[in-house]
Motif scaffolding. Sequence first.
Motif, mmCIF file in Angstrom:
data_model
loop_
_atom_site.group_PDB
_atom_site.id
_atom_site.type_symbol
_atom_site.label_atom_id
_atom_site.label_comp_id
_atom_site.label_asym_id
_atom_site.label_seq_id
_atom_site.Cartn_x
_atom_site.Cartn_y
_atom_site.Cartn_z
ATOM 1 N N ASP A 155 6.964 12.388 2.691
ATOM 2 C CA ASP A 155 7.053 13.125 1.429
ATOM 3 C C ASP A 155 6.861 14.605 1.761
ATOM 4 O O ASP A 155 5.734 15.099 1.794
ATOM 5 N N PRO A 156 7.944 15.327 2.077
ATOM 6 C CA PRO A 156 7.816 16.717 2.553
ATOM 7 C C PRO A 156 7.023 17.638 1.630
ATOM 8 O O PRO A 156 6.268 18.484 2.111
ATOM 9 N N GLN A 157 7.152 17.470 0.338
ATOM 10 C CA GLN A 157 6.406 18.327 -0.586
ATOM 11 C C GLN A 157 4.911 18.037 -0.504
ATOM 12 O O GLN A 157 4.092 18.956 -0.470
ATOM 13 N N LEU A 158 4.554 16.785 -0.432
ATOM 14 C CA LEU A 158 3.146 16.412 -0.328
ATOM 15 C C LEU A 158 2.575 16.841 1.028
ATOM 16 O O LEU A 158 1.444 17.330 1.106
ATOM 17 N N TRP A 159 3.357 16.687 2.090
ATOM 18 C CA TRP A 159 2.934 17.125 3.422
ATOM 19 C C TRP A 159 2.663 18.633 3.415
ATOM 20 O O TRP A 159 1.675 19.104 3.954
ATOM 21 N N PHE B 226 0.675 27.061 10.963
ATOM 22 C CA PHE B 226 1.151 26.785 9.614
ATOM 23 C C PHE B 226 2.221 27.785 9.203
ATOM 24 O O PHE B 226 3.227 27.414 8.582
ATOM 25 N N LEU B 227 2.045 29.052 9.553
ATOM 26 C CA LEU B 227 3.061 30.069 9.246
ATOM 27 C C LEU B 227 4.384 29.697 9.912
ATOM 28 O O LEU B 227 5.451 29.789 9.283
ATOM 29 N N GLU B 228 4.309 29.259 11.158
ATOM 30 C CA GLU B 228 5.528 28.842 11.861
ATOM 31 C C GLU B 228 6.195 27.670 11.145
ATOM 32 O O GLU B 228 7.426 27.605 11.055
ATOM 33 N N TYR B 229 5.388 26.757 10.623
ATOM 34 C CA TYR B 229 5.946 25.629 9.879
ATOM 35 C C TYR B 229 6.626 26.121 8.604
ATOM 36 O O TYR B 229 7.754 25.694 8.284
ATOM 37 N N LEU B 230 5.976 27.026 7.872
ATOM 38 C CA LEU B 230 6.561 27.556 6.634
ATOM 39 C C LEU B 230 7.915 28.217 6.903
ATOM 40 O O LEU B 230 8.862 28.046 6.132
ATOM 41 N N ILE B 231 7.996 28.945 8.005
ATOM 42 C CA ILE B 231 9.255 29.601 8.362
ATOM 43 C C ILE B 231 10.291 28.567 8.798
ATOM 44 O O ILE B 231 11.467 28.662 8.440
ATOM 45 N N SER B 232 9.855 27.532 9.519
ATOM 46 C CA SER B 232 10.788 26.499 10.000
ATOM 47 C C SER B 232 11.443 25.727 8.856
ATOM 48 O O SER B 232 12.555 25.216 9.027
ATOM 49 N N ILE B 233 10.766 25.652 7.715
ATOM 50 C CA ILE B 233 11.358 24.953 6.559
ATOM 51 C C ILE B 233 12.068 25.936 5.620
ATOM 52 O O ILE B 233 12.444 25.571 4.503
ATOM 53 N N ASP B 234 12.231 27.176 6.107
ATOM 54 C CA ASP B 234 12.959 28.224 5.375
ATOM 55 C C ASP B 234 12.343 28.586 4.031
ATOM 56 O O ASP B 234 13.043 29.019 3.111
ATOM 57 N N ILE C 93 6.164 27.459 -5.335
ATOM 58 C CA ILE C 93 6.330 26.746 -4.072
ATOM 59 C C ILE C 93 6.460 25.254 -4.334
ATOM 60 O O ILE C 93 7.270 24.566 -3.726
ATOM 61 N N PHE C 94 5.685 24.772 -5.315
ATOM 62 C CA PHE C 94 5.698 23.359 -5.670
ATOM 63 C C PHE C 94 6.399 23.178 -7.005
ATOM 64 O O PHE C 94 5.771 23.052 -8.054
ATOM 65 N N GLY C 95 7.733 23.187 -6.932
ATOM 66 C CA GLY C 95 8.538 22.988 -8.126
ATOM 67 C C GLY C 95 8.540 21.537 -8.548
ATOM 68 O O GLY C 95 8.243 20.636 -7.758
ATOM 69 N N ASN C 96 8.911 21.311 -9.792
ATOM 70 C CA ASN C 96 8.846 19.956 -10.344
ATOM 71 C C ASN C 96 9.956 19.028 -9.862
ATOM 72 O O ASN C 96 9.987 17.862 -10.224
ATOM 73 N N LYS C 97 10.875 19.536 -9.029
ATOM 74 C CA LYS C 97 11.947 18.681 -8.490
ATOM 75 C C LYS C 97 11.759 18.408 -7.002
ATOM 76 O O LYS C 97 12.692 18.002 -6.325
ATOM 77 N N GLY C 98 10.548 18.654 -6.490
ATOM 78 C CA GLY C 98 10.259 18.361 -5.093
ATOM 79 C C GLY C 98 10.552 19.506 -4.146
ATOM 80 O O GLY C 98 10.314 19.391 -2.951
#
Length: 179
Positions: A24-28, A81-89, A99-104
Amino acid sequence: RHRKSLSRFRETEIDLLSLELRKDPQLWLAVQFVYYCFIRPTSELRRLKICHIDFSEGSMELPSGISKNKALAHVIIPKPFLEYLISIDLHKSNPDDYIFGNKGIPGLNQIGTNTLYNRHREILLKLKFTKEYSIYIWKNTGVWFCVKAGIAMKDLQMQLRHHYMDMVNDNLKTLGVMD
């Protein structure tokens, strides 16, 4: 999985949970914000916008309107964590999006108040964790690993956004961290 001290996840539990959470990418992503930046999941996390992150500086601003203490606050985003945030664009998203929109995904409408908590709870139940565990325990887990890594107590206090060192010391006592 039950024990008297429920203040943090242990390494074996983290390994087990991360396998499920990554599905669950949003939950992760939410768990990582709580773990690395000590963001409160219900009151702060769901109200964060892309524009609150400074990707070039590796920091995040919590405006007074969303911070628990009702005061403007800044936290560091640790490099992994910053590197992860950038890796997911995430930095390419609309700055006005939550960041946490209601559509995932990031979006103009924020996720519901208990949505992340409930999804995390489902995973905990699936893996046979007792009801005392919650998404908030990731904050304590992050604190535990910061202390074990030798992070300076003043830096930890700043990241936790605690006004007094006594608050940090009380937190560490409940975690069982020895002086």
